[in-house]
Design a protein around this motif. Structure first.
Motif, PDB file in Angstrom:
ATOM      1  N   SER A 106      -4.668  -3.267  -0.854  1.00 40.20           N
ATOM      2  CA  SER A 106      -5.021  -4.985  -1.116  1.00 40.20           C
ATOM      3  C   SER A 106      -5.849  -5.620  -2.315  1.00 40.20           C
ATOM      4  O   SER A 106      -5.562  -6.375  -2.735  1.00 40.20           O
ATOM      5  CB  SER A 106      -5.113  -5.414   0.256  1.00 40.20           C
ATOM      6  N   HIS A 108      -2.463   5.637   6.435  1.00 45.42           N
ATOM      7  CA  HIS A 108      -2.483   4.660   5.206  1.00 45.42           C
ATOM      8  C   HIS A 108      -3.187   4.562   4.635  1.00 45.42           C
ATOM      9  O   HIS A 108      -4.500   4.344   4.545  1.00 45.42           O
ATOM     10  CB  HIS A 108      -1.981   3.160   5.983  1.00 45.42           C
ATOM     11  N   ASP A 156      -4.870   1.430   1.991  1.00 45.85           N
ATOM     12  CA  ASP A 156      -4.952  -0.110   1.832  1.00 45.85           C
ATOM     13  C   ASP A 156      -4.757  -0.410  -0.119  1.00 45.85           C
ATOM     14  O   ASP A 156      -5.857   0.248  -0.099  1.00 45.85           O
ATOM     15  CB  ASP A 156      -5.749  -0.849   2.495  1.00 45.85           C
ATOM     16  N   GLY A 182       0.881  -1.108  -0.056  1.00 48.66           N
ATOM     17  CA  GLY A 182      -0.237   0.419   0.287  1.00 48.66           C
ATOM     18  C   GLY A 182       1.270   1.089  -0.045  1.00 48.66           C
ATOM     19  O   GLY A 182       1.711   1.080  -0.541  1.00 48.66           O
TER      20      GLY A 182
END
Length: 485
Positions: free
Chosen positions: A143, A139, A141, A107
Motif C-alpha cells: 500500500s 502477506h 503489503d 498486495g
C-alpha cells in the motif's frame, strides 16, 4: 530522440481401461497356465474397470460444469478480483509467476512450497516478508509503494542469483492482482485489468519516445593506464559503494569500480606487462578474478584459494605479463560474488583485437555487458531502457560488439534488420564465422560479433526473453538500438 525510422538519431489423452475380447482371452490363458492367484487378478480387473468408469464420470462432470460456467460467464481462468491479493509461490529456486501484476490495495500473498526458508522482498525498498518456513505463507503489503515496475527476489544468500527473482508490475489503487497466465475470457494479458487499450498505447509510446533518456553516470569507458618507467601498464581500480542511476526513476546503492557500472574497460596489447591495483573502500572484503584470461595462479583472485580477501581499506596489486594472443575477458569480484557482481563489480578486460574476415574494416568497437539481477536488474552496461545508449553508425560501417554476460540468466540478443556475424566465442576465434539472427549468451560467456550497417534507420536491439525487455507499460530493461545514418 525516439525509436522512429522516419528520423533516426543516436492435457494428456484419457486412458481407455476397457479390455477387449482378445485381451481377456490372453489374460485367461495366462491365469490358467499359472494356476495361481486367479481370484486376485479377477478382482484387479474389476478394480481397473471401476476406476475407469469413475474417472470418466468425474471428467464428464467437470466438463459439464465448465460448459455451464462458460455459458453463465462464470469462468474466472484464475483471475483475481479487483483489490484482491496476487498469488505468488516460492520454491528452490524459482518465483512463480515470473511476471507478477498486483495492486497497491491487494498486495501479494506468498506461499513457500519449497523445502527451506524463503522470503519475498522488493528490490531497492525496505518492503519484504519475514522468512517463511517450508509450507508457510505470508502477506506482503504494497500500500505504501508507488505504482510502477520493480524487481522482487528472495533475500536468502545465493537464492536470487540461483533464479529466485521476478518482475512486479504494481497498479495504483484497487487495480487487479492478476498474475501472469491468469487471464479472463477475452483478455490477452494482465495489463487489460490495469489500463485501457488507449492507456496502454500511450504508455508504450511514452516509454519509446523517452529514449535515450539522460541519466547520471556512464560505464564501460576505456581506462587509460599509467605507464611506469619499465613500460608496465598500471590500472588503478577503486571498489566502493556508490549511488548509480540505472534509469530515470531508479537510483540504487551499487558496488562500483571507479564509480561506474560496469567498471571501466581495460584494454592492453598482447604481451604487455600489467599491474591492476585494487583499492577497497567498500564496507566488506573483496577481490578481483580475471575471467577468461591466462594469469599466474597467485593472480587468480579466488579468496582462500589463491589469496586472502582484500579487506576494507586495504590495497592489493595483481601483476603479470598478459598472453601473447588476443583475448576477450571480464574482471569481477570473486569474494561474496553472488552479491558483489550483480550489484556492479564487473568490467571488460580485452587483449588486442580479434581477427576479422578479409575485407572487413571495423569502424568502431563496443562492449555490451548484460545484467539481470542484484540492485541493477535487467540492464545493458548498467542502464535500463530508456536510459541505455544507442549505437550510432554510418551506412556501410562494420561495428564490432563484445557481448559479455555478467548476469545469472541466459540472454538471446536479437538485432532487428541486420544479421550478426559471430567471429569469436569467449575470445577464441571461430574457424568459420556464422551469421546469426539471435545470439544466445549464457552467464560467463563472451561473444564477439560484427554487424554490417547496411540498412538505414533505427533498429531495435534487445534480449528476446521478452519479460527482460518489455511489459504492459512499454519497453524496459535490456533494450537499445542501432541507428544507421
Amino acid at each position: 530522440m525516439s525509436l522512429s525510422t522516419d528520423e533516426p538519431t543516436r492435457e494428456p489423452e484419457p486412458t481407455d481401461h476397457d479390455l477387449s475380447a482378445s485381451d481377456l482371452d490372453t489374460l485367461e490363458a495366462l491365469l490358467k497356465a499359472r494356476q495361481t492367484r486367479r481370484d486376485g487378478w479377477t478382482l484387479l480387473i474389476w478394480a481397473f474397470a471401476a476406476v475407469a468408469l469413475f474417472a470418466s464420470a468425474v471428467a464428464i462432470g467437470f466438463g459439464m460444469r465448465a460448459i455451464d460456467e462458460s455459458k453463465q460467464g462464470g469462468a474466472t481462468g484464475g483471475a483475481v478480483a479487483a483489490g484482491s491479493a496476487a498469488q505468488v509461490t516460492l520454491k528452490e529456486f524459482s518465483i512463480t509467476p515470473l511476471m507478477i501484476s498486483a495492486s497497491q490495495s491487494g498486495g501479494i500473498d506468498v506461499v513457500n512450497s519449497g523445502n527451506v526458508e524463503h522470503n519475498l522482498a522488493v528490490q531497492g525498498t525496505d518492503l519484504k516478508t519475514a522468512m517463511i518456513p517450508a509450507g508457510g505463507s505470508a502477506h506482503l503489503d504494497l500500500s505504501g509503494l508507488a505504482a510502477g515496475t520493480y524487481t522482487v527476489f528472495c533475500q536468502v544468500a545465493g537464492h536470487q542469483a540461483s533464479g529466485m527473482q521476478a518482475m512486479l508490475h504494481l497498479g495504483a489503487g484497487s487495480a487487479s492482482g492478476l498474475s501472469e497466465g491468469a487471464t479472463t475470457a477475452g483478455d490477452s494479458s494482465s495489463a487489460a485489468t490495469t489500463m485501457s487499450p488507449e492507456q496502454m498505447d500511450q504508455a508504450m509510446k511514452d516509454s519509446i519516445t523517452a529514449f535515450p533518456a539522460k541519466t547520471e553516470g556512464l560505464g564501460a569507458q576505456l581506462l587509460a593506464p599509467t605507464i611506469l618507467a619499465d613500460g608496465t601498464k598500471q590500472f588503478d581500480l577503486t571498489a566502493a559503494v556508490t549511488k548509480w542511476q540505472v534509469s530515470p526513476d531508479k537510483t540504487v546503492e551499487a558496488m562500483t569500480y571507479n564509480g561506474t557500472v560496469p567498471g571501466p574497460t581495460i584494454k592492453v596489447d598482447p604481451g604487455d606487462h600489467v599491474k591492476i591495483v585494487l583499492h577497497n573502500e567498500m564496507p566488506q572484503s573483496t577481490s578481483i578474478h580475471f575471467h577468461g584470461l591466462i594469469t599466474p595462479n597467485s593472480m587468480d583472485g579466488t579468496t582462500y584459494v589463491t589469496q586472502d580477501p582484500v579487506k576494507t581499506g586495504q590495497t592489493f596489486t595483481y601483476e603479470w605479463t598478459v598472453q601473447d594472443t588476443p583475448a576477450v575477458g571480464m574482471y569481477h569480484s570473486h569474494h561474496n560474488a553472488v552479491e558483489q557482481v550483480p550489484d556492479g563489480l564487473a568490467g571488460a578486460f580485452i587483449v588486442g583485437d580479434e581477427p576479422v574476415p578479409a575485407g572487413v574494416t571495423v569502424s568502431q568497437q563496443q562492449v555490451m555487458i548484460l545484467d539481470d539481477s542484484g540492485v541493477i536488474g535487467y540492464a545493458l552496461n548498467g542502464k535500463s531502457f530508456p536510459a541505455t545508449a544507442p549505437i550510432v553508425a554510418k551506412h556501410g560501417d562494420w561495428v564490432e560488439v563484445q557481448y559479455m554476460n555478467e548476469g545469472t540468466q541466459i540472454h538471446p540478443m536479437h538485432l532487428h534488420g541486420m544479421p550478426q556475424m559471430v567471429i569469436a566465442k569467449d575470445g577464441l576465434p571461430l574457424a568459420t564465422p556464422s551469421m546469426e539472427d539471435t545470439v544466445t549468451v549464457a552467464p560467463g560467456e563472451r561473444y564477439t560479433v560484427l554487424v554490417h550497417a547496411t540498412e538505414l534507420g533505427t533498429w531495435v536491439w534487445h534480449c528476446h526473453i521478452l519479460p527482460h525487455a518489455e511489459n504492459e507499460h512499454g519497453m524496459t530493461g535490456m533494450v537499445t538500438a542501432l541507428v544507421v545514418r
